[in-house]
Design a protein around this motif. Sequence first.
Motif, PDB file in Angstrom:
ATOM      1  N   LEU A 160      56.651  96.840  30.667  1.00 58.31           N
ATOM      2  CA  LEU A 160      56.693  96.089  29.206  1.00 58.31           C
ATOM      3  C   LEU A 160      55.597  95.074  29.232  1.00 58.31           C
ATOM      4  O   LEU A 160      55.183  95.141  27.758  1.00 58.31           O
ATOM      5  CB  LEU A 160      57.987  94.652  29.976  1.00 58.31           C
ATOM      6  CG  LEU A 160      59.116  94.849  30.066  1.00 58.31           C
ATOM      7  CD1 LEU A 160      59.519  92.800  31.245  1.00 58.31           C
ATOM      8  CD2 LEU A 160      59.310  94.466  28.419  1.00 58.31           C
TER       9      LEU A 160
ATOM     10  N   TRP B 150      54.327  97.682  26.764  1.00 54.22           N
ATOM     11  CA  TRP B 150      54.390  97.596  25.381  1.00 54.22           C
ATOM     12  C   TRP B 150      54.342  96.702  24.854  1.00 54.22           C
ATOM     13  O   TRP B 150      53.824  97.169  23.517  1.00 54.22           O
ATOM     14  CB  TRP B 150      56.400  97.859  25.788  1.00 54.22           C
ATOM     15  CG  TRP B 150      57.003  97.472  24.432  1.00 54.22           C
ATOM     16  CD1 TRP B 150      57.352  95.964  23.684  1.00 54.22           C
ATOM     17  CD2 TRP B 150      57.614  98.316  23.666  1.00 54.22           C
ATOM     18  NE1 TRP B 150      57.567  96.249  22.784  1.00 54.22           N
ATOM     19  CE2 TRP B 150      58.168  98.292  22.873  1.00 54.22           C
ATOM     20  CE3 TRP B 150      57.770  99.735  23.784  1.00 54.22           C
ATOM     21  CZ2 TRP B 150      59.678  98.794  21.719  1.00 54.22           C
ATOM     22  CZ3 TRP B 150      58.418 100.316  22.673  1.00 54.22           C
ATOM     23  CH2 TRP B 150      58.864  99.987  21.868  1.00 54.22           C
ATOM     24  N   PHE B 151      54.054  95.026  25.476  1.00 54.11           N
ATOM     25  CA  PHE B 151      53.797  94.181  24.242  1.00 54.11           C
ATOM     26  C   PHE B 151      51.371  94.531  24.208  1.00 54.11           C
ATOM     27  O   PHE B 151      51.762  93.503  23.872  1.00 54.11           O
ATOM     28  CB  PHE B 151      53.743  93.434  25.024  1.00 54.11           C
ATOM     29  CG  PHE B 151      55.454  92.950  24.455  1.00 54.11           C
ATOM     30  CD1 PHE B 151      55.951  92.933  23.677  1.00 54.11           C
ATOM     31  CD2 PHE B 151      56.789  93.297  26.231  1.00 54.11           C
ATOM     32  CE1 PHE B 151      56.889  92.525  22.666  1.00 54.11           C
ATOM     33  CE2 PHE B 151      57.863  92.797  25.724  1.00 54.11           C
ATOM     34  CZ  PHE B 151      58.044  92.655  24.277  1.00 54.11           C
TER      35      PHE B 151
ATOM     36  N   ALA C 240      60.470  89.918  30.033  1.00 55.52           N
ATOM     37  CA  ALA C 240      60.766  90.640  28.915  1.00 55.52           C
ATOM     38  C   ALA C 240      61.230  90.054  27.526  1.00 55.52           C
ATOM     39  O   ALA C 240      60.838  90.111  26.379  1.00 55.52           O
ATOM     40  CB  ALA C 240      62.221  91.928  28.691  1.00 55.52           C
ATOM     41  N   ILE C 241      62.375  88.352  28.302  1.00 49.45           N
ATOM     42  CA  ILE C 241      62.035  88.082  27.221  1.00 49.45           C
ATOM     43  C   ILE C 241      61.369  86.874  26.567  1.00 49.45           C
ATOM     44  O   ILE C 241      61.236  86.777  25.556  1.00 49.45           O
ATOM     45  CB  ILE C 241      63.436  86.829  27.471  1.00 49.45           C
ATOM     46  CG1 ILE C 241      64.982  87.921  27.371  1.00 49.45           C
ATOM     47  CG2 ILE C 241      63.877  85.739  26.588  1.00 49.45           C
ATOM     48  CD1 ILE C 241      66.130  87.217  28.159  1.00 49.45           C
TER      49      ILE C 241
ATOM     50  N   ALA D 140      58.668  89.221  24.933  1.00 55.70           N
ATOM     51  CA  ALA D 140      59.041  89.226  23.483  1.00 55.70           C
ATOM     52  C   ALA D 140      58.511  88.203  22.331  1.00 55.70           C
ATOM     53  O   ALA D 140      58.083  88.126  21.185  1.00 55.70           O
ATOM     54  CB  ALA D 140      60.350  89.795  23.431  1.00 55.70           C
ATOM     55  N   GLU D 141      59.172  86.810  23.159  1.00 54.84           N
ATOM     56  CA  GLU D 141      58.801  85.405  22.074  1.00 54.84           C
ATOM     57  C   GLU D 141      57.874  85.375  22.662  1.00 54.84           C
ATOM     58  O   GLU D 141      57.412  84.730  21.070  1.00 54.84           O
ATOM     59  CB  GLU D 141      59.910  84.843  22.686  1.00 54.84           C
ATOM     60  CG  GLU D 141      59.658  83.330  22.525  1.00 54.84           C
ATOM     61  CD  GLU D 141      60.418  83.632  20.945  1.00 54.84           C
ATOM     62  OE1 GLU D 141      61.149  84.179  20.471  1.00 54.84           O
ATOM     63  OE2 GLU D 141      59.873  82.514  20.014  1.00 54.84           O
TER      64      GLU D 141
ATOM     65  N   LEU E  14      54.983  87.321  22.036  1.00 59.65           N
ATOM     66  CA  LEU E  14      54.605  87.972  20.935  1.00 59.65           C
ATOM     67  C   LEU E  14      54.490  87.744  19.333  1.00 59.65           C
ATOM     68  O   LEU E  14      53.995  87.753  18.680  1.00 59.65           O
ATOM     69  CB  LEU E  14      54.787  89.598  21.303  1.00 59.65           C
ATOM     70  CG  LEU E  14      53.103  90.425  22.267  1.00 59.65           C
ATOM     71  CD1 LEU E  14      52.639  90.322  21.827  1.00 59.65           C
ATOM     72  CD2 LEU E  14      53.522  89.301  23.818  1.00 59.65           C
ATOM     73  N   ARG E  15      55.650  87.707  19.462  1.00 54.76           N
ATOM     74  CA  ARG E  15      56.796  87.464  18.379  1.00 54.76           C
ATOM     75  C   ARG E  15      56.383  86.367  17.624  1.00 54.76           C
ATOM     76  O   ARG E  15      55.768  86.417  16.414  1.00 54.76           O
ATOM     77  CB  ARG E  15      58.532  86.995  18.647  1.00 54.76           C
ATOM     78  CG  ARG E  15      59.259  87.195  17.356  1.00 54.76           C
ATOM     79  CD  ARG E  15      60.526  86.219  17.955  1.00 54.76           C
ATOM     80  NE  ARG E  15      61.077  84.830  17.734  1.00 54.76           N
ATOM     81  CZ  ARG E  15      60.536  83.805  17.453  1.00 54.76           C
ATOM     82  NH1 ARG E  15      60.663  83.980  15.769  1.00 54.76           N
ATOM     83  NH2 ARG E  15      60.894  82.794  17.548  1.00 54.76           N
TER      84      ARG E  15
END
Lengths: 241, 241
Positions: B116, B119-120, B229-230, B233-234, B236-237
């Motif tokens: 993860l 990926w990020f 993961a959650i 993602a937040e 980076l978003r």
Amino acid sequence: MVSKNTLKTIKSLATKKGRETHKQFVVEGYKSVCELLETTLEAVMVLVTEGLDTIEGTQCETITPKEMQQISSLKTAPGYLAIFKMPETHELPQTGRILVLDDIQDPGNLGTIMRLCDWFGISHIVCSKNTVDHYNPKAVQASMASIGRVHVYYTDLEKYLSQLQLPILVTAMNGTSIYKNILPENAALVLGNESHGVSSAIMNLGKAYTIPQYGTQTTESLNVATASAIILAEWLRTTET
Amino acid sequence: MVSKNTLKTIKSLATKKGRETHKQFVVEGYKSVCELLETTLEAVMVLVTEGLDTIEGTQCETITPKEMQQISSLKTAPGYLAIFKMPETHELPQTGRILVLDDIQDPGNLGTIMRLCDWFGISHIVCSKNTVDHYNPKAVQASMASIGRVHVYYTDLEKYLSQLQLPILVTAMNGTSIYKNILPENAALVLGNESHGVSSAIMNLGKAYTIPQYGTQTTESLNVATASAIILAEWLRTTET
């Protein structure tokens, strides 16, 4: 005292064929057993290794450590094992939020996805016929008792999605960013196989969405369970908050 | 031809002690081996089961299926196995985005978290000394070669975080929603043990954040890898888009 025949039947529930014959499945571990006893699922039998505390308010049969290890699907049997009846299957869901799985192969991934759906209040998971059985012991284990609260269906996905009166969101490597538009509240969200993703026949039925990547281009794709986590969180965030 | 002694040494890399003695670790599977060969990691040896294609442009030693199964940590050896040197450890990171793991026990979870981070685009994972070894074969496997791109450190977390000149975000069951405020771009994000969460000493050093739950209250908590993961993602978003 549990008969040898009963133990043999329990052991047979480790295979899909055995589970389908007896319409029963197994869950192991104190916490998972206790939690599933609290759901609407009907317990057939609860077994505890002799010497361990029995579960309060529940009729437990004790067996020897050796017997427990023989019927356990885990390397080290946790000492608590329950057999539950598979619930009756319902009609396929037609409204609301539906998670759709196209040929997920790893039972651990399926179990993790069940647990995620439970966390996010998504009650229906519709799977392709080639998706791994959700009563597989590893799936049950990873679901952490969510299997008692989430409904899982197996069907011909192409047929099912073609008649569905809902937007179809398909996860893919080259779709629109999940952050670009607000995802529709009621929809079918499709996740694909660990190696091949969503099949092209199903891809054509919906709109493709992608989780943006911030790392280098050499990075492996995300695992399907972690991808589910990110997309489900975003789906709920944009429509529930 | 690979000597019995060499095979014995490779087998010993399945344990933390063996890895620390030889400063080497093992990766299995065609795709993972090929990907790791593309990173800056230094390969010591690449082994292929006889009969399988060798890897183009790489010197491979062939061994018998029996030998391969003996040194493999997988139930069914995939037939490709490489030994890499552990890279030199760097100074602990002091800036940027840092993921901090407090006593993660499951190697599969650690591997998934490495994948993860890769990926990020998060390059640094700082672990407590009791966190599982990231060179554990199951962690390497789950990382899908991300172990060659992400730096993992082991240290006394309390000491490390106390001197860090960055905001500390701690994941907990009863914190502020991760969606309520924009998370700071440069920070240390702490995730805790699978059963006990983040230890209280470390909890006191940061601000607590929570992933909102939409299901019923009976639901089990999220698995630490899906929670990562959650949150990642937040993170980076909100800061990258």
